[in-house]
Design an enzyme around this catalytic site. Structure first.
Site, PDB file in Angstrom:
ATOM      1  N   GLU A  45       0.816  -1.233   0.000  1.00 31.83           N
ATOM      2  CA  GLU A  45       0.000   0.000   0.000  1.00 31.83           C
ATOM      3  C   GLU A  45       0.846   1.278   0.000  1.00 31.83           C
ATOM      4  O   GLU A  45       0.420   2.306  -0.521  1.00 31.83           O
ATOM      5  CB  GLU A  45      -0.941   0.013   1.210  1.00 31.83           C
ATOM      6  CG  GLU A  45      -2.305  -0.589   0.947  1.00 31.83           C
ATOM      7  CD  GLU A  45      -3.051   0.063  -0.233  1.00 31.83           C
ATOM      8  OE1 GLU A  45      -3.056   1.296  -0.366  1.00 31.83           O
ATOM      9  OE2 GLU A  45      -3.627  -0.695  -1.037  1.00 31.83           O
ATOM     10  N   HIS A  47       3.639   1.769  -1.655  1.00 32.91           N
ATOM     11  CA  HIS A  47       3.954   2.060  -3.062  1.00 32.91           C
ATOM     12  C   HIS A  47       2.707   2.571  -3.786  1.00 32.91           C
ATOM     13  O   HIS A  47       2.798   3.479  -4.630  1.00 32.91           O
ATOM     14  CB  HIS A  47       4.430   0.794  -3.789  1.00 32.91           C
ATOM     15  CG  HIS A  47       5.715   0.219  -3.278  1.00 32.91           C
ATOM     16  ND1 HIS A  47       5.766  -0.955  -2.570  1.00 32.91           N
ATOM     17  CD2 HIS A  47       6.990   0.669  -3.386  1.00 32.91           C
ATOM     18  CE1 HIS A  47       7.027  -1.223  -2.270  1.00 32.91           C
ATOM     19  NE2 HIS A  47       7.792  -0.251  -2.744  1.00 32.91           N
TER      20      HIS A  47
END
Ligand code: PAF
EC number: 6.3.2.1
Length: 292
Positions: A45, A47
């Site tokens: 999440e 990224h």
């Protein structure tokens, strides 16, 4: 066709430098702006937050996925670093990413490890750089190559890698590179653990133990009003009785220079921590306000 299926169809995976340049040149000729999100894959999440931000900033989002050997030392986890390309591409397609750049090592370094490097300088030898000699030269070298290949208008990085962000910003300034660097706040689990691709190596005990990093940062932030020494003492005390956790460094730095603050410093500063939880190296950081 559903919206999600249309978005997935629009995602291209490109593995060559010439292919990426051709795809982006075509979009630029049509007036599109480009955002680059450099990653080593194993996306989480954190990224995806970078990708969402990139979508706000530019017409075309390129996510690079490349586990860069140049930034790993001989005894580090290059071989065991997670590689999950199919799942990564599926996640990026769901977010409407136009191009995934996933080159091989031979494509990026056709003559083997390139002797030409970007040198991170003395700050590159501190903290992460002290424990991982050469890491930041390798990181900056690949980031400079990615900037040169994709020629983005903006590149998006995560605050979780604070020293990396400092060095990338400084490289952009020092080398007069023509792009903006945008930084997205660290994404955390509900209990405070910073998301990291390496968290998947933690077993249940390690996962619980890893919380000490964010707890120590919290302790430093809470006591920063009493000065640097008190903040450092409280942070180190938080590590006191955690079996299987080895503190590497806890330091409070000036965000402008990335050098340790003086004992009587006051105002905004950044607390940085690194620890080995079992054999997994984790880092985290948090802004603190010091009062002398
Ligand atoms: O933060 C990372 O994942 C890497 O250091 C980067 C910026 C993709 C360069 O390899």
């Amino acid at each position: 066709m559903t919206e999600a299926a249309k978005r997935a169809e629009a995602t291209r995976v490109v593995s060559t430098i010439s292919g990426l340049r051709a795809a982006l040149d075509e979009r630029r000729r049509g007036g599109a702006s480009v955002a680059l999100v450099p990653t080593m894959g194993a996306l989480h999440e954190g990224h995806l937050a970078l990708v969402r931000r990139a979508r706000e900033l530019a017409d075309v989002v390129v996510v690079s996925i490349f586990v860069n050997p140049l930034q790993f030392g001989p005894s580090e986890d290059l071989d065991r670093y997670p590689r999950t390309l199919d799942a990564d591409v599926a996640a990026l397609a769901g977010l409407g990413v136009e191009v995934v750049f996933a080159p091989s090592v031979a494509e990026m370094y056709p003559a083997g490890a390139s002797p030409t490097r970007v040198v991170a300088g003395s700050v590159g030898g501190l903290y992460e750089g002290a424990s991982r000699p050469g890491h930041f030269d390798g990181m900056l070298t690949v980031v400079a190559k990615l900037f040169s290949i994709a020629q983005p208008d903006v590149a998006v990085f995560g605050q979780k890698d604070a020293q990396q962000v400092f060095l990338v910003r400084r490289m952009v300034r020092d080398l007069d590179l023509r792009l903006e660097v945008d930084v997205v706040p660290t994404v955390r689990e509900a209990d405070g653990l910073a998301l990291s691709s390496r968290n998947r190596f933690l077993d249940d005990t390690g996962r619980r133990a890893a919380l000490v990093l964010s707890e120590a940062l919290g302790a430093a932030a809470d006591s920063a009003g009493e000065g640097v020494d008190e903040a450092l003492a409280e942070a180190v005390a938080a590590f006191g009785d955690h079996d299987g956790v080895e503190l590497d460094y806890f330091v409070i730095v000036d965000p402008e220079t990335f050098l340790p603050v003086a004992a009587d410093a006051s105002g905004p500063a950044l607390a940085l921590v690194a620890a080995n939880v079992g054999s997994t190296r984790l880092i985290d950081n948090r802004a603190v306000i010091l009062a002398s």
